[in-house]
Design a protein around this motif. Structure first.
Motif, mmCIF file in Angstrom:
data_model
loop_
_atom_site.group_PDB
_atom_site.id
_atom_site.type_symbol
_atom_site.label_atom_id
_atom_site.label_comp_id
_atom_site.label_asym_id
_atom_site.label_seq_id
_atom_site.Cartn_x
_atom_site.Cartn_y
_atom_site.Cartn_z
ATOM 1 N N ALA A 28 -9.667 1.614 -7.075
ATOM 2 C CA ALA A 28 -10.351 1.084 -5.512
ATOM 3 C C ALA A 28 -8.640 0.992 -5.534
ATOM 4 O O ALA A 28 -7.500 0.284 -5.786
ATOM 5 C CB ALA A 28 -10.291 0.273 -5.831
ATOM 6 N N ALA A 39 -8.073 -1.769 -2.193
ATOM 7 C CA ALA A 39 -9.104 -2.943 -1.747
ATOM 8 C C ALA A 39 -7.838 -3.192 0.427
ATOM 9 O O ALA A 39 -6.809 -3.323 -0.344
ATOM 10 C CB ALA A 39 -8.828 -3.755 -1.769
ATOM 11 N N THR A 69 -20.651 -7.480 6.737
ATOM 12 C CA THR A 69 -18.863 -6.969 5.986
ATOM 13 C C THR A 69 -18.956 -6.190 6.767
ATOM 14 O O THR A 69 -17.425 -5.827 6.755
ATOM 15 C CB THR A 69 -19.082 -6.947 4.414
ATOM 16 O OG1 THR A 69 -19.845 -5.736 3.836
ATOM 17 C CG2 THR A 69 -19.073 -8.196 3.994
ATOM 18 N N GLY A 120 -9.681 -4.689 2.880
ATOM 19 C CA GLY A 120 -9.995 -5.797 4.088
ATOM 20 C C GLY A 120 -9.447 -6.382 4.496
ATOM 21 O O GLY A 120 -10.025 -6.994 5.279
ATOM 22 N N SER A 135 -16.938 -2.507 2.530
ATOM 23 C CA SER A 135 -17.764 -1.720 2.039
ATOM 24 C C SER A 135 -19.657 -1.145 2.072
ATOM 25 O O SER A 135 -20.546 -1.214 1.511
ATOM 26 C CB SER A 135 -17.854 -2.261 -0.097
ATOM 27 O OG SER A 135 -16.853 -2.063 -0.647
ATOM 28 N N GLY A 138 -9.340 -3.602 9.048
ATOM 29 C CA GLY A 138 -10.200 -4.587 8.792
ATOM 30 C C GLY A 138 -10.943 -5.281 9.750
ATOM 31 O O GLY A 138 -11.775 -6.274 8.525
ATOM 32 N N ARG A 141 -11.339 0.967 -0.197
ATOM 33 C CA ARG A 141 -12.260 -0.280 0.310
ATOM 34 C C ARG A 141 -12.494 -1.005 1.257
ATOM 35 O O ARG A 141 -11.295 -1.888 1.171
ATOM 36 C CB ARG A 141 -12.466 -0.640 -0.952
ATOM 37 C CG ARG A 141 -13.347 -0.086 -2.007
ATOM 38 C CD ARG A 141 -13.862 0.067 -2.971
ATOM 39 N NE ARG A 141 -14.135 -0.001 -4.630
ATOM 40 C CZ ARG A 141 -13.989 -0.050 -6.041
ATOM 41 N NH1 ARG A 141 -14.608 -1.577 -5.860
ATOM 42 N NH2 ARG A 141 -14.927 0.231 -6.555
ATOM 43 N N TRP A 150 1.053 -1.271 -0.054
ATOM 44 C CA TRP A 150 -0.108 0.132 0.059
ATOM 45 C C TRP A 150 0.619 1.176 -0.083
ATOM 46 O O TRP A 150 0.876 2.257 -0.935
ATOM 47 C CB TRP A 150 -0.855 -0.213 1.229
ATOM 48 C CG TRP A 150 -2.064 -1.160 1.632
ATOM 49 C CD1 TRP A 150 -2.100 -1.569 0.008
ATOM 50 C CD2 TRP A 150 -2.755 -1.940 2.463
ATOM 51 N NE1 TRP A 150 -3.212 -2.870 0.710
ATOM 52 C CE2 TRP A 150 -3.685 -2.593 1.951
ATOM 53 C CE3 TRP A 150 -2.344 -1.607 4.032
ATOM 54 C CZ2 TRP A 150 -4.506 -3.124 3.073
ATOM 55 C CZ3 TRP A 150 -3.208 -1.745 3.991
ATOM 56 C CH2 TRP A 150 -4.417 -2.586 3.769
#
Length: 355
Positions: free
Chosen positions: A41, A43, A92, A45, A28, A65, A25, A8
């Protein structure tokens, strides 16, 4: 997990150097909230797990996450919980999403909001640097307010990697009462009761029915129940009702109209703008449908503000999700954005279109 963070960091640095935008994200479950997503995007999580849990210190540290359901199960095993009752809006839901949106549940009127329970955070900023603020115990909270800045920022200041949260024991006893009253009487009663030593932990009024929850020591709840002439709900009825309010499964929220969230002084009179559900002793009022300009103007005149909580893209485009900031507040927001994310990498336009 360290490989994830390294990846990241590299992506953030690349985006910063190229002028690109990244859309963070997680689970979501609350992607509907805020202005439309922009950018590529990212991600996040997968960064899950509880880092530390000191039940005796009433503190838990979890990666962003981590599913809220998993965290709740771990805390429940020790008779503890996140007392502000964060809404999940789906299986989620994550710790990071809880912080990014800053949404609290029915018990917020009694215990405080999400930000009041944040002791520390670890954040990846817009320069690809990992920063830590605050601590893991109440007596060691240097940078405490900086950590709280992440709450409600919708990911515009950085990627929250970890958070240390204050937890509380679950109440010994709870009782929910129901009253048949109109909106004016409900608001008057809620404000009168708030000035008395009553263990009120939640309230909800809709369509002529006021529901009140009492929580705390058995003696306190029993004494308060004697003073309030409402009909007592069964434990199952109460649990189902408050969960429905928290998760917006209550019939009020089932319509297809736009949903507005008004934050007002508890003493503000009825706004008479459309179908309404009132929480937090009168301070949070949900409104269905209505004219956006009239709603925002009425909220401002009453001393509060209005947020388009759920609505289609056309309505968001025409009215905006959040009411415009005053010039002084806008300057503060931009300075914070520049300090954490100088190249505007994260969630561009998610709070305000020019932000």
């Amino acid at each position: 997990m360290e490989n994830l963070i390294q990846d990241w960091c590299e992506r953030v640095r690349a985006a910063a150097s190229s002028g690109a935008s990244l859309a963070i994200r997680g689970g979501s479950s609350k992607a509907f909230y805020g202005e439309p997503e922009q950018g590529q995007a990212l991600a996040v999580g997968a960064y899950q797990g509880i880092v530390a849990y000191q039940a005796t210190e009433l503190v838990v540290t979890a990666r962003a996450g981590t599913p809220l359901s998993q965290l709740a199960a771990v805390l429940a095993a020790q008779g503890q919980w996140l007392a502000f009752e964060p809404p999940h809006f789906g299986p989620t839901a994550t710790v990071g999403g809880m912080l990014a949106t800053g949404l609290s549940g029915p018990r917020r009127q009694a215990v405080g909001a999400v930000r009041d329970f944040v002791l520390g955070v670890k954040v990846l900023n817009g320069l690809g640097e990992v920063l830590s603020f605050g601590g893991q115990v109440m007596k060691n909270v240097a940078g405490y307010d900086v950590a709280r800045l992440m709450v409600g920022s919708l990911g515009t200041l950085g990627i929250v990697l970890e958070a240390s949260l204050k937890v509380l024991p679950r109440p010994v006893m709870e009782k929910s009462l129901r009253f048949a009253v109109d909106e004016v009487s409900a608001l008057a009663s809620l404000n009168q009761w708030s000035a008395r030593p009553l263990p009120i932990s939640a309230s909800s009024w809709h369509d002529g029915v006021l529901t009140l929850r009492l929580s705390g020591a058995a003696a306190a709840v029993t004494a308060a129940q004697r003073k309030l002439p409402g009909d007592v709900l069964t434990e199952a009825e109460a649990e189902s009702f408050w969960l429905a309010v928290r998760e917006q499964k209550h019939r009020f929220f089932s319509a297809d109209e736009a949903l507005w969230r008004l934050s007002l002084p508890s003493t503000a009179p009825p706004q008479n703008l459309g179908p309404t559900l009132i929480e937090w002793g009168g301070s949070q009022r949900w409104l269905r449908g209505g004219d956006p300009a009239l709603i925002q103007a009425a909220a401002t005149q009453a001393g509060g503000h209005a947020t388009l909580f759920r609505g289609d893209e056309g309505l968001k485009q025409s009215s905006g999700v959040f009411q415009p900031l005053t010039s002084p507040l806008a300057r503060i927001h931009r300075r914070l954005k520049t300090a954490f994310d100088p190249h505007q990498v994260f969630n561009r336009g998610r709070l305000y279109r020019d932000f």
